[in-house]
Design a protein around this motif. Structure first.
Motif, mmCIF file in Angstrom:
data_model
loop_
_atom_site.group_PDB
_atom_site.id
_atom_site.type_symbol
_atom_site.label_atom_id
_atom_site.label_comp_id
_atom_site.label_asym_id
_atom_site.label_seq_id
_atom_site.Cartn_x
_atom_site.Cartn_y
_atom_site.Cartn_z
ATOM 1 N N GLU A 196 3.678 16.421 -2.768
ATOM 2 C CA GLU A 196 3.489 15.583 -3.083
ATOM 3 C C GLU A 196 3.288 13.980 -2.901
ATOM 4 O O GLU A 196 1.868 14.468 -2.787
ATOM 5 C CB GLU A 196 4.673 14.863 -1.308
ATOM 6 N N VAL A 197 3.498 12.712 -4.313
ATOM 7 C CA VAL A 197 2.968 12.330 -4.625
ATOM 8 C C VAL A 197 3.554 10.785 -4.133
ATOM 9 O O VAL A 197 4.718 10.581 -4.150
ATOM 10 C CB VAL A 197 2.177 12.168 -5.715
ATOM 11 N N ARG A 198 3.033 9.907 -3.374
ATOM 12 C CA ARG A 198 3.400 8.280 -2.535
ATOM 13 C C ARG A 198 3.285 7.481 -2.772
ATOM 14 O O ARG A 198 1.242 7.340 -3.338
ATOM 15 C CB ARG A 198 3.794 8.738 -1.143
ATOM 16 N N GLY A 199 3.128 6.596 -3.220
ATOM 17 C CA GLY A 199 3.090 5.339 -3.689
ATOM 18 C C GLY A 199 2.947 3.747 -2.676
ATOM 19 O O GLY A 199 4.034 3.990 -2.372
ATOM 20 N N TYR A 200 1.982 3.448 -2.186
ATOM 21 C CA TYR A 200 2.139 2.656 -1.486
ATOM 22 C C TYR A 200 1.659 1.089 -2.300
ATOM 23 O O TYR A 200 0.053 0.372 -2.224
ATOM 24 C CB TYR A 200 1.890 2.726 0.061
ATOM 25 N N LEU A 201 2.182 0.233 -1.371
ATOM 26 C CA LEU A 201 2.516 -0.956 -2.045
ATOM 27 C C LEU A 201 1.970 -2.460 -0.899
ATOM 28 O O LEU A 201 2.891 -2.576 0.492
ATOM 29 C CB LEU A 201 3.538 -1.817 -2.458
ATOM 30 N N LYS A 228 6.760 0.094 4.294
ATOM 31 C CA LYS A 228 8.046 -0.082 3.847
ATOM 32 C C LYS A 228 7.468 0.181 2.453
ATOM 33 O O LYS A 228 9.011 0.389 1.874
ATOM 34 C CB LYS A 228 8.390 -1.499 4.660
ATOM 35 N N ASN A 229 6.734 -0.551 1.934
ATOM 36 C CA ASN A 229 6.817 -0.281 0.681
ATOM 37 C C ASN A 229 6.601 0.632 -0.187
ATOM 38 O O ASN A 229 5.372 0.788 -1.087
ATOM 39 C CB ASN A 229 6.343 -1.708 -0.033
ATOM 40 N N GLY A 230 7.089 1.607 0.406
ATOM 41 C CA GLY A 230 7.169 2.663 -0.475
ATOM 42 C C GLY A 230 7.678 3.493 -1.953
ATOM 43 O O GLY A 230 8.843 3.325 -1.409
ATOM 44 N N LEU A 231 6.439 4.201 -2.777
ATOM 45 C CA LEU A 231 7.483 4.482 -3.764
ATOM 46 C C LEU A 231 7.319 5.784 -3.202
ATOM 47 O O LEU A 231 6.105 6.864 -3.327
ATOM 48 C CB LEU A 231 6.670 4.364 -5.106
ATOM 49 N N PHE A 232 8.655 6.460 -3.936
ATOM 50 C CA PHE A 232 8.365 8.165 -3.920
ATOM 51 C C PHE A 232 9.273 9.090 -5.341
ATOM 52 O O PHE A 232 9.721 8.240 -6.005
ATOM 53 C CB PHE A 232 9.442 8.650 -3.095
ATOM 54 N N HIS A 284 -1.556 18.248 -13.795
ATOM 55 C CA HIS A 284 -0.442 18.078 -13.625
ATOM 56 C C HIS A 284 -0.231 17.063 -14.074
ATOM 57 O O HIS A 284 -0.655 15.941 -13.494
ATOM 58 C CB HIS A 284 0.671 19.006 -12.807
ATOM 59 N N ASN A 285 0.850 16.724 -15.562
ATOM 60 C CA ASN A 285 1.141 15.106 -15.111
ATOM 61 C C ASN A 285 1.831 14.366 -13.934
ATOM 62 O O ASN A 285 3.335 15.301 -14.362
ATOM 63 C CB ASN A 285 1.617 14.948 -16.090
ATOM 64 N N ILE A 286 1.821 14.149 -12.882
ATOM 65 C CA ILE A 286 3.098 14.068 -11.545
ATOM 66 C C ILE A 286 3.524 12.508 -12.411
ATOM 67 O O ILE A 286 2.753 11.451 -12.451
ATOM 68 C CB ILE A 286 2.453 14.156 -10.393
ATOM 69 N N GLY A 287 4.718 12.400 -12.257
ATOM 70 C CA GLY A 287 5.439 10.720 -12.362
ATOM 71 C C GLY A 287 7.063 11.179 -12.076
ATOM 72 O O GLY A 287 7.588 11.938 -10.998
ATOM 73 N N ASN A 288 7.825 10.388 -12.566
ATOM 74 C CA ASN A 288 9.704 10.652 -11.913
ATOM 75 C C ASN A 288 9.341 9.414 -10.686
ATOM 76 O O ASN A 288 9.923 9.667 -10.385
ATOM 77 C CB ASN A 288 10.196 10.912 -12.443
ATOM 78 N N PHE A 289 8.499 8.556 -11.591
ATOM 79 C CA PHE A 289 8.728 7.716 -9.481
ATOM 80 C C PHE A 289 9.359 5.932 -9.767
ATOM 81 O O PHE A 289 9.708 5.930 -10.509
ATOM 82 C CB PHE A 289 7.235 6.613 -9.442
ATOM 83 N N GLN A 290 10.963 6.449 -9.265
ATOM 84 C CA GLN A 290 11.990 5.594 -10.056
ATOM 85 C C GLN A 290 12.351 4.613 -8.891
ATOM 86 O O GLN A 290 12.718 3.517 -9.880
ATOM 87 C CB GLN A 290 13.542 6.373 -9.747
ATOM 88 N N LYS A 291 11.684 3.280 -8.516
ATOM 89 C CA LYS A 291 11.108 2.734 -8.327
ATOM 90 C C LYS A 291 10.531 1.465 -8.705
ATOM 91 O O LYS A 291 9.329 2.422 -8.886
ATOM 92 C CB LYS A 291 10.920 2.346 -6.306
ATOM 93 N N THR A 292 10.746 0.201 -8.320
ATOM 94 C CA THR A 292 9.726 -0.666 -8.986
ATOM 95 C C THR A 292 9.320 -1.432 -8.097
ATOM 96 O O THR A 292 10.349 -1.779 -6.758
ATOM 97 C CB THR A 292 9.968 -1.479 -10.494
ATOM 98 N N TRP A 293 7.976 -1.526 -8.037
ATOM 99 C CA TRP A 293 7.841 -2.720 -6.741
ATOM 100 C C TRP A 293 8.195 -4.483 -7.493
ATOM 101 O O TRP A 293 6.775 -4.795 -8.712
ATOM 102 C CB TRP A 293 6.166 -2.940 -6.705
ATOM 103 N N LYS A 294 8.331 -5.268 -6.915
ATOM 104 C CA LYS A 294 7.850 -6.949 -6.804
ATOM 105 C C LYS A 294 6.933 -7.422 -6.784
ATOM 106 O O LYS A 294 7.420 -7.254 -6.277
ATOM 107 C CB LYS A 294 9.598 -8.065 -6.775
ATOM 108 N N ILE A 295 6.419 -7.986 -7.584
ATOM 109 C CA ILE A 295 4.853 -8.761 -6.853
ATOM 110 C C ILE A 295 4.781 -9.866 -6.580
ATOM 111 O O ILE A 295 6.151 -11.173 -7.570
ATOM 112 C CB ILE A 295 3.930 -8.571 -7.942
ATOM 113 N N GLU A 296 4.598 -10.570 -5.334
ATOM 114 C CA GLU A 296 4.807 -11.764 -4.792
ATOM 115 C C GLU A 296 3.085 -12.202 -5.263
ATOM 116 O O GLU A 296 2.210 -11.092 -5.257
ATOM 117 C CB GLU A 296 4.289 -11.733 -3.865
ATOM 118 N N PRO A 297 3.069 -13.878 -4.505
ATOM 119 C CA PRO A 297 1.343 -14.107 -4.993
ATOM 120 C C PRO A 297 0.717 -13.619 -4.046
ATOM 121 O O PRO A 297 0.760 -13.652 -2.555
ATOM 122 C CB PRO A 297 1.787 -15.433 -4.718
ATOM 123 N N GLY A 298 -0.810 -13.272 -3.931
ATOM 124 C CA GLY A 298 -1.586 -12.505 -2.900
ATOM 125 C C GLY A 298 -2.240 -11.958 -3.135
ATOM 126 O O GLY A 298 -1.755 -11.132 -4.481
#
Length: 110
Positions: free
Chosen positions: A36-41, A50-54, A66-80
């Motif tokens: 599994e590969v996950r991404g968290y902001l 709560k801000n995870g990409l799977f 291997h190239n692991i991809g196909n992440f379906q969601k995106t993050w909207k970036i806030e200042p900071g």
């Protein structure tokens, strides 16, 4: 866009961040059931999962790179200041192991 280790991305509030690919190698002596590969902001340095990409992909589990991809969601970036964490989780039998984690920091302007 690919960046090197010394490159800097200039981000501003409202930009969209997408995790597109992670390159991962499996050594020949490892027997895996699943990866599994996950991404968290982590906004403003607060660890919140709560801000995870799977990715819904089933990844190859044989020894190779291997190239692991196909992440379906995106993050909207806030200042900071924020941190992105990308853990790679492998399953060996009934054991769940965080094999590698990649981190990078974002400093987003107005």
């Amino acid at each position: 866009m690919k960046t090197g280790s010394r490159d800097r991305l200039f981000l501003k509030s409202g930009d969209t961040l997408r995790l597109s690919k992670v390159y991962y190698c499996i050594p020949s002596q490892t027997l895996l059931n699943k990866i599994e590969v996950r991404g968290y902001l982590f906004k403003h340095g607060v660890e919140s999962y709560k801000n995870g990409l799977f990715t819904p992909s089933n990844f190859p589990i044989y020894a190779a790179c291997h190239n692991i991809g196909n992440f379906q969601k995106t993050w909207k970036i806030e200042p900071g200041q924020h941190q992105v964490s990308i853990p790679i989780i492998k399953y060996v039998g009934s054991y769940r192991i965080v094999d590698s984690s990649f981190y990078f920091n974002l400093d987003v302007g107005q």
